[in-house]
Design a protein around this motif. Sequence first.
Motif, PDB file in Angstrom:
ATOM      1  N   ILE A  35       0.834  -1.204   0.000  1.00  0.00           N
ATOM      2  CA  ILE A  35       0.000   0.000   0.000  1.00  0.00           C
ATOM      3  C   ILE A  35       0.872   1.259   0.000  1.00  0.00           C
ATOM      4  N   ALA A  36       1.964   1.228   0.753  1.00  0.00           N
ATOM      5  CA  ALA A  36       2.859   2.391   0.810  1.00  0.00           C
ATOM      6  C   ALA A  36       3.496   2.665  -0.550  1.00  0.00           C
ATOM      7  N   GLU A  37       3.842   1.613  -1.291  1.00  0.00           N
ATOM      8  CA  GLU A  37       4.422   1.831  -2.623  1.00  0.00           C
ATOM      9  C   GLU A  37       3.380   2.411  -3.583  1.00  0.00           C
ATOM     10  N   ILE A  38       2.156   1.894  -3.511  1.00  0.00           N
ATOM     11  CA  ILE A  38       1.091   2.446  -4.365  1.00  0.00           C
ATOM     12  C   ILE A  38       0.868   3.916  -4.039  1.00  0.00           C
ATOM     13  N   HIS A  39       0.858   4.241  -2.742  1.00  0.00           N
ATOM     14  CA  HIS A  39       0.666   5.635  -2.319  1.00  0.00           C
ATOM     15  C   HIS A  39       1.786   6.514  -2.858  1.00  0.00           C
ATOM     16  N   ALA A  40       3.025   6.009  -2.808  1.00  0.00           N
ATOM     17  CA  ALA A  40       4.164   6.799  -3.286  1.00  0.00           C
ATOM     18  C   ALA A  40       4.118   7.001  -4.801  1.00  0.00           C
ATOM     19  N   LEU A  41       3.705   5.972  -5.536  1.00  0.00           N
ATOM     20  CA  LEU A  41       3.704   6.061  -6.993  1.00  0.00           C
ATOM     21  C   LEU A  41       2.556   6.912  -7.526  1.00  0.00           C
ATOM     22  N   THR A  42       1.429   6.915  -6.831  1.00  0.00           N
ATOM     23  CA  THR A  42       0.280   7.686  -7.311  1.00  0.00           C
ATOM     24  C   THR A  42       0.308   9.139  -6.832  1.00  0.00           C
ATOM     25  N   SER A  43       1.208   9.463  -5.895  1.00  0.00           N
ATOM     26  CA  SER A  43       1.326  10.831  -5.382  1.00  0.00           C
ATOM     27  C   SER A  43       2.344  11.608  -6.214  1.00  0.00           C
ATOM     28  N   ARG A  44       2.380  12.903  -5.972  1.00  0.00           N
ATOM     29  CA  ARG A  44       3.389  13.730  -6.629  1.00  0.00           C
ATOM     30  C   ARG A  44       4.772  13.394  -6.092  1.00  0.00           C
ATOM     31  N   PRO A  45       5.812  13.477  -6.945  1.00  0.00           N
ATOM     32  CA  PRO A  45       5.803  13.931  -8.346  1.00  0.00           C
ATOM     33  C   PRO A  45       5.623  12.799  -9.359  1.00  0.00           C
ATOM     34  N   ARG A  46       5.446  11.552  -8.890  1.00  0.00           N
ATOM     35  CA  ARG A  46       5.384  10.430  -9.837  1.00  0.00           C
ATOM     36  C   ARG A  46       4.081  10.430 -10.625  1.00  0.00           C
ATOM     37  N   ASP A  47       2.942  10.598  -9.929  1.00  0.00           N
ATOM     38  CA  ASP A  47       1.642  10.796 -10.587  1.00  0.00           C
ATOM     39  C   ASP A  47       1.250   9.674 -11.555  1.00  0.00           C
ATOM     40  N   ASP A 161      -3.129 -11.109  -6.121  1.00  0.00           N
ATOM     41  CA  ASP A 161      -3.761  -9.801  -6.316  1.00  0.00           C
ATOM     42  C   ASP A 161      -2.685  -8.802  -6.727  1.00  0.00           C
ATOM     43  N   PHE A 162      -2.945  -8.044  -7.772  1.00  0.00           N
ATOM     44  CA  PHE A 162      -1.944  -7.064  -8.179  1.00  0.00           C
ATOM     45  C   PHE A 162      -2.602  -5.883  -8.876  1.00  0.00           C
ATOM     46  N   VAL A 163      -1.874  -4.775  -8.890  1.00  0.00           N
ATOM     47  CA  VAL A 163      -2.299  -3.592  -9.640  1.00  0.00           C
ATOM     48  C   VAL A 163      -1.139  -3.157 -10.529  1.00  0.00           C
ATOM     49  N   VAL A 164      -1.484  -2.664 -11.699  1.00  0.00           N
ATOM     50  CA  VAL A 164      -0.491  -2.068 -12.594  1.00  0.00           C
ATOM     51  C   VAL A 164      -0.831  -0.594 -12.707  1.00  0.00           C
ATOM     52  N   MET A 165       0.115   0.268 -12.312  1.00  0.00           N
ATOM     53  CA  MET A 165      -0.102   1.705 -12.353  1.00  0.00           C
ATOM     54  C   MET A 165       0.559   2.286 -13.593  1.00  0.00           C
ATOM     55  N   VAL A 166      -0.166   3.150 -14.277  1.00  0.00           N
ATOM     56  CA  VAL A 166       0.290   3.669 -15.563  1.00  0.00           C
ATOM     57  C   VAL A 166       0.361   5.189 -15.510  1.00  0.00           C
ATOM     58  N   HIS A 167       1.519   5.717 -15.898  1.00  0.00           N
ATOM     59  CA  HIS A 167       1.632   7.152 -16.147  1.00  0.00           C
ATOM     60  C   HIS A 167       1.539   7.323 -17.653  1.00  0.00           C
ATOM     61  N   GLY A 168       0.364   7.701 -18.105  1.00  0.00           N
ATOM     62  CA  GLY A 168       0.128   7.811 -19.542  1.00  0.00           C
ATOM     63  C   GLY A 168      -1.346   8.030 -19.799  1.00  0.00           C
ATOM     64  N   ASP A 169      -1.809   7.603 -20.963  1.00  0.00           N
ATOM     65  CA  ASP A 169      -3.200   7.781 -21.337  1.00  0.00           C
ATOM     66  C   ASP A 169      -4.027   6.551 -20.980  1.00  0.00           C
ATOM     67  N   GLN A 170      -5.348   6.715 -21.035  1.00  0.00           N
ATOM     68  CA  GLN A 170      -6.242   5.601 -20.761  1.00  0.00           C
ATOM     69  C   GLN A 170      -6.015   4.458 -21.744  1.00  0.00           C
TER      70      GLN A 170
END
Length: 353
Positions: A35-47, A161-170
Amino acid sequence: MVQAALKLVLEPIFEADFLPCSYGFRPNRRAHDAIAEIHALTSRPRDYEWIVEADIAACFDEIDQVALMDRVRNRVTDKKVLVLVKAFLKAGVLTRAGDRKDTPTGTPQGGILSPLLANIALSVLDEHFQAKWEALGTEAQRRRHRRAGGPVMKLVRYADDFVVMVHGDQADAEALWGEVAAVLAPMGLRLSEAKTRLTHIDDGFDFLGWHIQRRRKKGHQAGKRYVYTYPSKKSLASIIDKVRHLTRRASHRTLADLLRRLNPVIRGWCAYFQHGVSKRTFSYLDHFAFWRIVGWLKKRHPGLGMRTLVRRHIPRWRIADGGIELVRAWQVPVTRYRYRGTRIPTPWASATA
């Protein structure tokens, strides 16, 4: 005993290969780290804004044993060990009727070795996204790639269970469905259509019992948004149901018996969720548990008025009996869980360095 011995032999070997994005069933790692890694990746400046929430259908039951054994053979050459691992996979399981059921696929759930073998199989996902990350080049090259509008992706996995986080378009995120399915197919695995979906961080999503969402902070300027982690509605409903079940009239002989069973449930749930934005949820749970116990006492003493009941059994509105006092959820301190990332220690670091 044999499975425990096998785990002692195999775990240090494969832990040397496992990547930091995997958190389930691994030493010194827990759900809070994911959860902490997801929080870090979805927060600024990574977004990282687009989230592919994924779940593997019947993971432990459908892993292809041949493909799994091939991955084990890549790191283990001792034939005696390989024979034992294969024998464990083929051992079968006992049904409720007492019959033996063959296991031509999967790793038997409940076995000591099953979580490690599942991680060996699912590490194909970790390696795939790590290869995509490394293919982007150096950190400077990745930054240029992002500025040019190119997509960047990060995986966080906890068991199946996993999530893939994307910095890009839908569209970049939507393309991952087929890509992930193609990676899993050689292991005999498939995505669960019911539990796999695409969402934006502003809409929020649930993972490992938490609800993660980017919102505007009250009292701050309209443009400022922050990522918050809350106990999910499903998790809250689960603990409420447990409290309701434990505080039924016929469940306990004395108040001390009730508290002896109820306290560990409340304490454990709060311990898991104390590292998020949980204060209001804890207060709600505390209020619900307190008045459920009051209702239990009223049913146990139907002839007493409320004032007499409070004086005799809840002095100063404190619920206790036999030296046991109700755990008050609202008093549990809420603290930030710091993101550890690659700093998480490995027990065999010195042996594998």
